[in-house]
Write a protein that holds these residues in place. Structure first.
Motif, PDB file in Angstrom:
ATOM      1  N   SER A 125       7.071 -12.988   3.896  1.00  8.77           N
ATOM      2  CA  SER A 125       6.104 -13.508   4.759  1.00  8.77           C
ATOM      3  C   SER A 125       4.565 -13.829   4.280  1.00  8.77           C
ATOM      4  N   GLU A 126       4.434 -13.046   2.937  1.00  7.76           N
ATOM      5  CA  GLU A 126       3.285 -13.404   2.239  1.00  7.76           C
ATOM      6  C   GLU A 126       1.966 -13.057   2.978  1.00  7.76           C
ATOM      7  N   ALA A 127       2.123 -11.724   3.766  1.00  4.30           N
ATOM      8  CA  ALA A 127       1.313 -11.266   4.568  1.00  4.30           C
ATOM      9  C   ALA A 127       0.290 -10.272   3.804  1.00  4.30           C
ATOM     10  N   LEU A 128      -0.125 -10.578   2.857  1.00  2.42           N
ATOM     11  CA  LEU A 128      -1.162  -9.958   1.909  1.00  2.42           C
ATOM     12  C   LEU A 128      -2.535 -10.633   2.154  1.00  2.42           C
ATOM     13  N   PRO A 129      -3.503 -10.321   2.943  1.00  5.27           N
ATOM     14  CA  PRO A 129      -4.899 -10.998   2.824  1.00  5.27           C
ATOM     15  C   PRO A 129      -5.324 -10.940   1.496  1.00  5.27           C
ATOM     16  N   ARG A 130      -5.909 -12.033   0.866  1.00  7.00           N
ATOM     17  CA  ARG A 130      -6.871 -12.112  -0.191  1.00  7.00           C
ATOM     18  C   ARG A 130      -6.084 -12.020  -1.346  1.00  7.00           C
ATOM     19  N   ALA A 131      -4.592 -12.167  -1.268  1.00  5.06           N
ATOM     20  CA  ALA A 131      -3.780 -12.259  -2.481  1.00  5.06           C
ATOM     21  C   ALA A 131      -3.105 -13.565  -2.718  1.00  5.06           C
ATOM     22  N   ASP A 132      -3.190 -14.116  -3.955  1.00  2.00           N
ATOM     23  CA  ASP A 132      -2.694 -15.225  -4.241  1.00  2.00           C
ATOM     24  C   ASP A 132      -1.122 -15.115  -4.852  1.00  2.00           C
ATOM     25  N   PHE A 133      -0.176 -15.614  -4.193  1.00  7.41           N
ATOM     26  CA  PHE A 133       1.362 -15.005  -4.350  1.00  7.41           C
ATOM     27  C   PHE A 133       1.688 -15.770  -5.355  1.00  7.41           C
ATOM     28  N   ARG A 134       1.121 -16.563  -6.137  1.00  3.18           N
ATOM     29  CA  ARG A 134       1.320 -17.088  -7.363  1.00  3.18           C
ATOM     30  C   ARG A 134       1.071 -16.330  -8.600  1.00  3.18           C
ATOM     31  N   GLN A 135       0.197 -15.258  -8.113  1.00  5.92           N
ATOM     32  CA  GLN A 135      -0.408 -14.227  -9.400  1.00  5.92           C
ATOM     33  C   GLN A 135       0.281 -12.651  -8.939  1.00  5.92           C
ATOM     34  N   PRO A 136       1.231 -12.324  -9.899  1.00  8.14           N
ATOM     35  CA  PRO A 136       1.859 -11.220  -9.692  1.00  8.14           C
ATOM     36  C   PRO A 136       0.922 -10.145  -9.626  1.00  8.14           C
ATOM     37  N   ALA A 137      -0.179  -9.926 -10.436  1.00  9.64           N
ATOM     38  CA  ALA A 137      -0.885  -8.958 -10.397  1.00  9.64           C
ATOM     39  C   ALA A 137      -1.727  -8.937  -9.018  1.00  9.64           C
ATOM     40  N   GLN A 138      -2.148  -9.648  -8.876  1.00 10.25           N
ATOM     41  CA  GLN A 138      -2.862  -9.514  -7.430  1.00 10.25           C
ATOM     42  C   GLN A 138      -1.879  -9.263  -6.298  1.00 10.25           C
ATOM     43  N   ALA A 141      -1.433  -5.565  -6.573  1.00  8.11           N
ATOM     44  CA  ALA A 141      -2.593  -4.669  -6.344  1.00  8.11           C
ATOM     45  C   ALA A 141      -2.862  -4.578  -4.582  1.00  8.11           C
ATOM     46  N   ALA A 142      -2.374  -5.763  -4.052  1.00 11.40           N
ATOM     47  CA  ALA A 142      -2.784  -5.863  -2.724  1.00 11.40           C
ATOM     48  C   ALA A 142      -1.615  -5.096  -2.032  1.00 11.40           C
ATOM     49  N   LEU A 143      -0.359  -5.167  -2.491  1.00  9.16           N
ATOM     50  CA  LEU A 143       0.606  -4.234  -1.950  1.00  9.16           C
ATOM     51  C   LEU A 143       0.426  -2.637  -1.941  1.00  9.16           C
ATOM     52  N   ASN A 144      -0.210  -2.442  -3.078  1.00  3.85           N
ATOM     53  CA  ASN A 144      -0.789  -1.019  -3.472  1.00  3.85           C
ATOM     54  C   ASN A 144      -1.606  -0.541  -2.289  1.00  3.85           C
ATOM     55  N   GLU A 145      -2.695  -1.322  -1.886  1.00  7.93           N
ATOM     56  CA  GLU A 145      -3.529  -0.924  -1.017  1.00  7.93           C
ATOM     57  C   GLU A 145      -2.907  -0.953   0.388  1.00  7.93           C
ATOM     58  N   ALA A 146      -1.890  -1.984   0.507  1.00  3.89           N
ATOM     59  CA  ALA A 146      -1.208  -1.642   2.001  1.00  3.89           C
ATOM     60  C   ALA A 146      -0.359  -0.730   2.214  1.00  3.89           C
ATOM     61  N   TYR A 147       0.185  -0.273   1.070  1.00  5.39           N
ATOM     62  CA  TYR A 147       1.267   0.965   1.352  1.00  5.39           C
ATOM     63  C   TYR A 147       0.695   2.260   0.650  1.00  5.39           C
ATOM     64  N   PRO A 148      -0.307   2.864   0.846  1.00  3.56           N
ATOM     65  CA  PRO A 148      -0.553   4.124   0.250  1.00  3.56           C
ATOM     66  C   PRO A 148       0.447   5.155   0.839  1.00  3.56           C
ATOM     67  N   MET A 149       1.039   5.910   0.080  1.00  2.90           N
ATOM     68  CA  MET A 149       2.007   6.941   0.139  1.00  2.90           C
ATOM     69  C   MET A 149       1.518   7.950   1.439  1.00  2.90           C
ATOM     70  N   GLU A 150       0.124   8.431   1.343  1.00  2.00           N
ATOM     71  CA  GLU A 150       0.032   9.401   2.495  1.00  2.00           C
ATOM     72  C   GLU A 150      -0.088   8.684   3.744  1.00  2.00           C
ATOM     73  N   ARG A 151       0.176   7.168   4.053  1.00  2.00           N
ATOM     74  CA  ARG A 151       0.271   6.717   5.523  1.00  2.00           C
ATOM     75  C   ARG A 151       1.756   6.317   5.455  1.00  2.00           C
ATOM     76  N   HIS A 152       2.742   6.574   4.758  1.00  2.00           N
ATOM     77  CA  HIS A 152       3.984   6.245   4.578  1.00  2.00           C
ATOM     78  C   HIS A 152       4.877   7.563   4.476  1.00  2.00           C
ATOM     79  N   GLY A 153       4.637   8.592   4.855  1.00  2.00           N
ATOM     80  CA  GLY A 153       5.615   9.572   4.842  1.00  2.00           C
ATOM     81  C   GLY A 153       5.814  10.155   3.310  1.00  2.00           C
ATOM     82  N   GLU A 154       4.855  10.009   2.646  1.00  2.00           N
ATOM     83  CA  GLU A 154       4.779  10.481   1.155  1.00  2.00           C
ATOM     84  C   GLU A 154       5.497   9.763   0.421  1.00  2.00           C
TER      85      GLU A 154
END
Length: 299
Positions: A125-138, A141-154
């Motif tokens: 759904s391309e639901a990552l704000p401020r990420a250009d989905f044509r740029q894999p590195a972005q 990085a946005a996915l890493n901010e959205a899913y920190p392990m401490e908020r998702h059952g480690e």
């Protein structure tokens, strides 16, 4: 005296019979409670199994259908005996950029399955704000901010995300701990050359504010790209040793048996090495072919 002794013996016998009857009644009650508990446990087990099957069907339902136009994308997904954390997807970002990605959440069970579906839905759904989905590195990085392990059952995940441009055969990609994809060059059905698209990066959710490298290569026919999780090659041999990526590369490079696809050839190898029974981990592999002029270049 004998009459007295007989009376005492009769009384003791009566008490013993009463005790035995009471013990038998208690045993019968315990047996009924145990039977009821077993029935309740069986009902709970059946309900949990049904819910796990529903969860597995849901995980499979979010997987995309293989596509054939304007180019072909195919895949094989074989679940293990446990509910796991493999998922993947692909979609058009715009008319010229085609995204393809694979996710593998650590561990097994409902938690891993739910997280992998959530990550896959976020990418689709391309639901990552401020990420250009044509740029894999972005995107990573946005996915890493959205899913920190401490908020998702480690739980953390490995992800490979690539963007393919069919017009010129360019593939941009970044990796977050996922195995390196393999590019196969040569005519299908003949002996081919296999090489890994090297890349490295931290897993998603482990390091806050992590940054990811982005690489690029150009695919030309008859080159094919294979993206996979570790379950496609980390398979135990009968002697206890494990297959590795070079083994997978050699399998892909071999001439194919008549009428067999490359994906089925790899799956057959995995089953033959593993032996009878279900695979211990999910087997997940995607194939993306190209139809441009011969050759392959990369950086």
């Amino acid at each position: 005296q004998k009459a007295y002794d007989m009376t005492l013996l009769s009384q003791r016998e009566a008490r013993l019979i009463a005790q035995l009857e009471a013990a038998n009644d208690e045993l019968q009650r315990a047996h009924r409670e145990l039977a009821a508990s077993q029935e309740a446990l069986q009902l709970t087990h059946d309900r949990l199994q049904a819910e796990l099957r529903d969860a597995e069907r849901y995980v499979r339902a979010v997987l995309p259908e293989p596509m054939s136009a304007p180019f072909a994308v195919d895949w094989r997904f074989v679940p293990s005996t446990e509910l796991g954390g493999d998922s993947f997807g692909y979609h058009w970002v715009d008319d010229e950029h085609f995204a393809i990605y694979l996710i593998d959440v650590c561990g097994h069970g409902v938690g891993s399955a739910l997280l992998t579906v959530a990550v896959a839905n976020t990418l689709r759904s391309e639901a990552l704000p401020r990420a250009d989905f044509r740029q894999p590195a972005q995107v990573l990085a946005a996915l890493n901010e959205a899913y920190p392990m401490e908020r998702h059952g480690e739980l953390f995940s490995t992800v490979w995300y690539g963007v393919y441009q069919p017009r010129n055969g360019t593939l941009s990609y970044s990796t977050a701990g996922n195995p390196s994809p393999i590019v196969l060059s040569g005519v299908p059905g003949t002996e081919c050359e296999a090489r890994a698209l090297q890349g490295s990066g931290p897993c998603i959710g482990i390091m806050p504010m992590a940054r990811f490298a982005q690489a690029e290569c150009t695919l030309h026919s008859p080159a094919r790209l294979f993206v996979f999780s570790d379950g496609a090659y980390e398979i135990a041999r009968q002697d206890g040793s494990m297959l590795d990526i070079p083994d997978l590369m050699r399998t892909l490079a071999q001439p194919l048996p008549a009428g067999q696809s490359e994906l089925d050839h790899v799956l057959q190898m995995a089953r033959e090495v593993h032996g009878s029974g279900a695979l211990r981990d999910h087997f997940t592999i995607l194939k993306l072919p190209e139809t441009h002029a011969p050759g392959l270049s990369g950086a």
